[in-house]
Design a protein around this motif. Sequence first.
Motif, PDB file in Angstrom:
ATOM      1  N   GLN A  40       6.501  10.045   1.233  1.00 29.99           N
ATOM      2  CA  GLN A  40       5.780   8.833   0.871  1.00 29.99           C
ATOM      3  C   GLN A  40       6.516   7.595   1.324  1.00 29.99           C
ATOM      4  OE1 GLN A  40       5.600   9.966  -3.353  1.00 29.99           O
ATOM      5  NE2 GLN A  40       6.598   8.028  -3.854  1.00 29.99           N
ATOM      6  N   LEU A  41       5.769   6.518   1.394  1.00 26.78           N
ATOM      7  CA  LEU A  41       6.321   5.223   1.794  1.00 26.78           C
ATOM      8  C   LEU A  41       5.358   4.156   1.320  1.00 26.78           C
ATOM      9  CD1 LEU A  41       4.586   3.991   4.495  1.00 26.78           C
ATOM     10  CD2 LEU A  41       5.584   6.045   5.462  1.00 26.78           C
ATOM     11  N   THR A  42       5.865   2.939   1.223  1.00 25.81           N
ATOM     12  CA  THR A  42       4.979   1.813   0.953  1.00 25.81           C
ATOM     13  C   THR A  42       5.100   0.830   2.104  1.00 25.81           C
ATOM     14  OG1 THR A  42       6.573   0.488  -0.306  1.00 25.81           O
ATOM     15  CG2 THR A  42       5.259   2.092  -1.546  1.00 25.81           C
ATOM     16  N   SER A  43       4.014   0.112   2.336  1.00 27.90           N
ATOM     17  CA  SER A  43       3.981  -0.846   3.432  1.00 27.90           C
ATOM     18  C   SER A  43       3.337  -2.114   2.896  1.00 27.90           C
ATOM     19  CB  SER A  43       3.173  -0.247   4.587  1.00 27.90           C
ATOM     20  OG  SER A  43       3.109  -1.158   5.667  1.00 27.90           O
ATOM     21  N   GLY A 100      -1.369  10.843   9.708  1.00 32.46           N
ATOM     22  CA  GLY A 100      -1.821  11.757   8.665  1.00 32.46           C
ATOM     23  C   GLY A 100      -1.561  11.290   7.253  1.00 32.46           C
ATOM     24  N   PHE A 101      -0.903  10.156   7.100  1.00 37.82           N
ATOM     25  CA  PHE A 101      -0.643   9.636   5.745  1.00 37.82           C
ATOM     26  C   PHE A 101      -1.955   9.114   5.160  1.00 37.82           C
ATOM     27  CE2 PHE A 101       3.571   9.576   7.519  1.00 37.82           C
ATOM     28  CZ  PHE A 101       4.427   9.724   6.436  1.00 37.82           C
ATOM     29  N   GLU A 102      -2.049   9.242   3.829  1.00 41.97           N
ATOM     30  CA  GLU A 102      -3.228   8.775   3.125  1.00 41.97           C
ATOM     31  C   GLU A 102      -2.856   7.555   2.268  1.00 41.97           C
ATOM     32  OE1 GLU A 102      -6.598  10.511   0.056  1.00 41.97           O
ATOM     33  OE2 GLU A 102      -4.910  11.788   0.661  1.00 41.97           O
ATOM     34  N   ALA A 103      -3.662   6.501   2.379  1.00 41.60           N
ATOM     35  CA  ALA A 103      -3.406   5.253   1.622  1.00 41.60           C
ATOM     36  C   ALA A 103      -3.970   5.417   0.218  1.00 41.60           C
ATOM     37  CB  ALA A 103      -4.056   4.083   2.343  1.00 41.60           C
ATOM     38  N   SER A 104      -3.355   6.315  -0.542  1.00 46.72           N
ATOM     39  CA  SER A 104      -3.917   6.724  -1.836  1.00 46.72           C
ATOM     40  C   SER A 104      -3.393   5.917  -3.011  1.00 46.72           C
ATOM     41  CB  SER A 104      -3.572   8.200  -2.067  1.00 46.72           C
ATOM     42  OG  SER A 104      -2.167   8.388  -1.979  1.00 46.72           O
ATOM     43  N   HIS A 105      -2.396   5.083  -2.798  1.00 40.45           N
ATOM     44  CA  HIS A 105      -1.710   4.432  -3.908  1.00 40.45           C
ATOM     45  C   HIS A 105      -1.571   2.920  -3.702  1.00 40.45           C
ATOM     46  CE1 HIS A 105      -0.925   8.498  -5.084  1.00 40.45           C
ATOM     47  NE2 HIS A 105      -0.242   8.125  -6.145  1.00 40.45           N
ATOM     48  N   ILE A 106      -1.352   2.241  -4.804  1.00 40.71           N
ATOM     49  CA  ILE A 106      -0.974   0.833  -4.749  1.00 40.71           C
ATOM     50  C   ILE A 106       0.519   0.769  -5.034  1.00 40.71           C
ATOM     51  CG2 ILE A 106      -1.287  -1.442  -5.823  1.00 40.71           C
ATOM     52  CD1 ILE A 106      -4.175  -0.715  -6.267  1.00 40.71           C
ATOM     53  N   GLY A 107       1.222  -0.024  -4.249  1.00 36.10           N
ATOM     54  CA  GLY A 107       2.674  -0.137  -4.420  1.00 36.10           C
ATOM     55  C   GLY A 107       3.017  -1.424  -5.146  1.00 36.10           C
ATOM     56  N   HIS A 148      -0.298   0.030   8.833  1.00 36.38           N
ATOM     57  CA  HIS A 148      -1.183   0.899   8.040  1.00 36.38           C
ATOM     58  C   HIS A 148      -1.969   1.835   8.959  1.00 36.38           C
ATOM     59  CE1 HIS A 148      -1.175  -2.700   5.035  1.00 36.38           C
ATOM     60  NE2 HIS A 148      -0.004  -2.131   5.152  1.00 36.38           N
ATOM     61  N   TYR A 157       0.393   4.607  10.224  1.00 32.29           N
ATOM     62  CA  TYR A 157       0.682   5.699   9.279  1.00 32.29           C
ATOM     63  C   TYR A 157      -0.556   6.577   9.072  1.00 32.29           C
ATOM     64  CZ  TYR A 157       5.164   3.485   8.393  1.00 32.29           C
ATOM     65  OH  TYR A 157       6.427   2.974   8.547  1.00 32.29           O
ATOM     66  N   GLU A 158      -1.739   5.970   9.078  1.00 35.72           N
ATOM     67  CA  GLU A 158      -2.944   6.784   8.913  1.00 35.72           C
ATOM     68  C   GLU A 158      -3.140   7.700  10.124  1.00 35.72           C
ATOM     69  OE1 GLU A 158      -5.617   4.591   5.608  1.00 35.72           O
ATOM     70  OE2 GLU A 158      -5.745   3.694   7.596  1.00 35.72           O
ATOM     71  N   PHE A 180       1.486   5.041   0.805  1.00 39.52           N
ATOM     72  CA  PHE A 180       0.992   6.135   1.656  1.00 39.52           C
ATOM     73  C   PHE A 180       1.691   7.428   1.261  1.00 39.52           C
ATOM     74  CE2 PHE A 180       0.214   2.359   4.160  1.00 39.52           C
ATOM     75  CZ  PHE A 180      -0.984   2.616   4.785  1.00 39.52           C
ATOM     76  N   ILE A 187       0.873  -1.172   0.000  1.00 39.39           N
ATOM     77  CA  ILE A 187       0.000   0.000   0.000  1.00 39.39           C
ATOM     78  C   ILE A 187       0.912   1.224   0.000  1.00 39.39           C
ATOM     79  CG2 ILE A 187      -1.751   1.272   1.309  1.00 39.39           C
ATOM     80  CD1 ILE A 187      -2.833  -1.363   2.246  1.00 39.39           C
TER      81      ILE A 187
END
Lengths: 150, 150
Positions: free
Chosen positions: B120-123, B138-145, B131, B134-135, A146, A144
């Motif tokens: 940004q970061l991926t998890s 304030g991070f937003e899970a807006s992407h697929i890694g 997850h 990070y949320e 972020f 995912i």
Amino acid sequence: MNDPQIRAAVREDLPAIVTMLADDPLGAQRESPDNLSPYTAAFERMAGDPNQHQTVAVRGGRVVGVLQLTIIPGLSRRGSTRSIIEGVRVHADERGSGLGTLLIEWAIDESRRQGCQLVQLTSDVTRTDAHRFYERLGFEASHIGFKLSI
Amino acid sequence: MNDPQIRAAVREDLPAIVTMLADDPLGAQRESPDNLSPYTAAFERMAGDPNQHQTVAVRGGRVVGVLQLTIIPGLSRRGSTRSIIEGVRVHADERGSGLGTLLIEWAIDESRRQGCQLVQLTSDVTRTDAHRFYERLGFEASHIGFKLSI
């Protein structure tokens, strides 16, 4: 059509690159093709970093594709070097031509040349066509992504 | 407990860093704490790149947290510079102490100091606790890694 040439971007490519970054449902909201000065400053900053590879595909003298490849050495995964692909765009006239595949395959090959063991990228959750495209090329949607604007 | 100190990693920190990278459900499968040589080589490669910030948190003389912060200038989003956080670990004895928050907040502050507009970061999809963490920050899970091993 002649095969496209893939090469390092030069400053003269910036107007075409920025037009392409903006010609996209998400890019249209966050790019400013009428004001190139922030892009020029960023291009200079990138030029000072040998791990940044701002790349264009050119066909018939025209920029028709763009991506940024970043090489990141690191400790994780037994000291793996990874690459990150960002800012991928294919010109509207060229979509469906295989140019996107050619660009990503170039990025994978260049990552190997730079000693990477892993290539990664993130794609906005709304870009479902892009997700299928990357999976066809062998990428795994394992993470995912972020983001936090600061 | 004293406040932890957050500082740039030095070569002498490598054994502790690698032990922490391996002390993790995913890391256990892909790290080799008994053979430091690939990590030493990677650390040297990182040291030659001013955009790499391998960072440790130290408490009472012991490395208790680690992350890698990478600064990436780029053209997208009006020439935004972004940072990427990788390889975050908190020592088993320190989990729940707030040290993870402290490390990520340090990374966000350092990203600002380095002129970034985006962190940004991926998890891995399996790290559901991460997850939520990070949320909350304030991070937003807006992407697929996507990742591809090469």
